[in-house]
Design a protein around this motif. Structure first.
Motif, mmCIF file in Angstrom:
data_model
loop_
_atom_site.group_PDB
_atom_site.id
_atom_site.type_symbol
_atom_site.label_atom_id
_atom_site.label_comp_id
_atom_site.label_asym_id
_atom_site.label_seq_id
_atom_site.Cartn_x
_atom_site.Cartn_y
_atom_site.Cartn_z
ATOM 1 N N SER A 29 -9.649 -2.993 10.063
ATOM 2 C CA SER A 29 -9.831 -3.012 8.608
ATOM 3 C C SER A 29 -11.174 -2.443 8.167
ATOM 4 C CB SER A 29 -9.666 -4.427 8.065
ATOM 5 O OG SER A 29 -10.699 -5.261 8.521
ATOM 6 N N SER A 36 -3.027 0.613 2.999
ATOM 7 C CA SER A 36 -2.566 0.403 4.368
ATOM 8 C C SER A 36 -1.081 0.712 4.460
ATOM 9 C CB SER A 36 -2.839 -1.038 4.819
ATOM 10 O OG SER A 36 -2.234 -1.960 3.945
ATOM 11 N N SER A 58 -5.423 -3.865 0.977
ATOM 12 C CA SER A 58 -5.991 -3.873 2.331
ATOM 13 C C SER A 58 -4.916 -4.321 3.329
ATOM 14 C CB SER A 58 -7.177 -4.834 2.398
ATOM 15 O OG SER A 58 -6.724 -6.176 2.316
ATOM 16 N N SER A 59 -5.148 -4.034 4.591
ATOM 17 C CA SER A 59 -4.168 -4.381 5.623
ATOM 18 C C SER A 59 -3.955 -5.890 5.721
ATOM 19 C CB SER A 59 -4.594 -3.813 6.969
ATOM 20 O OG SER A 59 -5.884 -4.269 7.309
ATOM 21 N N THR A 89 -4.905 1.949 8.340
ATOM 22 C CA THR A 89 -5.789 1.453 7.284
ATOM 23 C C THR A 89 -6.502 2.661 6.709
ATOM 24 O OG1 THR A 89 -7.601 1.017 8.826
ATOM 25 C CG2 THR A 89 -6.110 -0.796 8.364
#
Length: 115
Positions: A29, A36, A58-59, A89
């Motif tokens: 990350s 992502s 975000s992941s 990512t």
């Protein structure tokens, strides 16, 4: 910068696959938090299935997203076997991350090529 993850998971069930994926995405990350993507390659009854999740999140948020978790539960209940995982990512350098066609993984040629 971006982070790219891939691993074979034939010996894992879907829950363990997601657990490993979350760990890898957590590590990756820092390479990008703008967007992502995750691609699961699964098998059921000798047929291959590809499930792609793209997110402007975000992941870590993608892995706990309701849509993602519902699909994972569906695969568990219906005895799909995970084979491979590819994940990404993204740190945006060009192309708006809020437009999913800019986010990876990318499908080309009528969903026949996964990049």
């Amino acid at each position: 910068m971006c982070g790219i993850i891939g691993f074979q998971c034939e010996s894992l069930n879907i829950q363990k696959t997601v657990k490993v994926l979350k760990k890898f995405l957590q590590i990756s990350s820092r390479r990008g938090s703008d967007a992502s993507g995750i691609c699961l390659v699964l098998r059921k009854d000798q047929k291959l299935y590809f499930e792609i999740f793209r997110s402007q999140k975000s992941s870590q948020k993608t892995c706990v997203d309701k849509v993602f978790l519902n699909k994972v539960n569906y695969y568990k209940k219906n005895n799909y076997k995970p084979l491979y995982v590819i994940a990404h990512t993204r740190l945006s350098t060009n192309g708006e991350s809020k437009i999913n066609k800019n986010n990876q993984p990318i499908l080309k040629d009528d969903n026949k090529i996964l990049i």
